[in-house]
Enzyme design. Structure first.
Site, PDB file in Angstrom:
ATOM      1  N   ASN A  89       0.859  -1.187   0.000  1.00 16.30           N
ATOM      2  CA  ASN A  89       0.000   0.000   0.000  1.00 16.30           C
ATOM      3  C   ASN A  89       0.894   1.236   0.000  1.00 16.30           C
ATOM      4  O   ASN A  89       1.855   1.302   0.774  1.00 16.30           O
ATOM      5  CB  ASN A  89      -0.904   0.002   1.237  1.00 16.30           C
ATOM      6  CG  ASN A  89      -1.903  -1.140   1.213  1.00 16.30           C
ATOM      7  OD1 ASN A  89      -2.451  -1.463   0.177  1.00 16.30           O
ATOM      8  ND2 ASN A  89      -2.125  -1.766   2.362  1.00 16.30           N
ATOM      9  N   VAL A  98       0.940   2.812   7.871  1.00 16.14           N
ATOM     10  CA  VAL A  98       2.257   2.949   8.507  1.00 16.14           C
ATOM     11  C   VAL A  98       3.241   3.402   7.440  1.00 16.14           C
ATOM     12  O   VAL A  98       3.460   2.700   6.441  1.00 16.14           O
ATOM     13  CB  VAL A  98       2.716   1.615   9.148  1.00 16.14           C
ATOM     14  CG1 VAL A  98       4.126   1.759   9.711  1.00 16.14           C
ATOM     15  CG2 VAL A  98       1.749   1.179  10.245  1.00 16.14           C
ATOM     16  N   HIS A 102       6.566  -1.345   3.514  1.00 15.62           N
ATOM     17  CA  HIS A 102       6.410  -2.754   3.907  1.00 15.62           C
ATOM     18  C   HIS A 102       5.616  -3.492   2.838  1.00 15.62           C
ATOM     19  O   HIS A 102       4.685  -2.936   2.260  1.00 15.62           O
ATOM     20  CB  HIS A 102       5.729  -2.887   5.277  1.00 15.62           C
ATOM     21  CG  HIS A 102       4.446  -2.125   5.394  1.00 15.62           C
ATOM     22  ND1 HIS A 102       4.409  -0.766   5.627  1.00 15.62           N
ATOM     23  CD2 HIS A 102       3.152  -2.514   5.288  1.00 15.62           C
ATOM     24  CE1 HIS A 102       3.159  -0.356   5.678  1.00 15.62           C
ATOM     25  NE2 HIS A 102       2.371  -1.397   5.461  1.00 15.62           N
TER      26      HIS A 102
END
Ligand code: AMP
Ligand code: ZN
Length: 119
Positions: A89, A98, A102
């Site tokens: 994302n 966040v 990742h």
């Protein structure tokens, strides 16, 4: 910036916040997502802080390649041996929560729902 004291994933890398580790090497950490959306759901992150793919450039090629190159082996080790989904994302439109890059690895034995609804 290689570490951001206000970043939750940098704090996981430094050990200030605990995680359930899946893999660690000099450049990369992988750990189980705290709120799993599938039987197998873990995150692979670079240890050095980079907020998202929007901030990546050629200097991130090696670590980005390593994240994807590790995904299959780690997924199989976690039991996702018949396929999995990889999601990164990015930014507001991507729904990123966040802001430390990742890759989500999601799997299990049931087929995952469609990636996006057509409606
Ligand atoms: P994203 O929307 O792609 O930014 O996803 C962030 C993910 O990080 C979510 O799936 C969260 O459940 C997960 N997450 C947030 N804090 C932690 C944590 N301390 N340990 C493990 N996973 C976390
Ligand atoms: Zn960070």
């Amino acid at each position: 910036m290689s570490s951001d004291p206000d970043c939750i994933f940098c704090r996981i890398v430094s050990g200030t916040i605990p995680c359930r580790k899946v893999h660690e090497d000099a450049e990369i950490l992988a750990f189980h997502d705290a709120h799993p959306l599938a039987p197998v759901h873990f995150l692979i992150i670079p240890k050095h802080h980079v907020a998202s793919l929007l901030e990546c450039d050629d200097s991130h090629r090696d670590v980005l390649g390593r994240i994807l190159a590790l995904a299959g082996r780690l997924a199989v080790a976690q039991g996702a041996d018949d396929g999995f989904r990889t999601i990164i994302n990015t930014g507001r439109v991507g729904g990123q929560e966040v802001y430390h890059l990742h890759a989500h690895i999601l799997g299990g034995h049931e087929r995952l729902p469609r990636m996006l609804s057509r409606t």
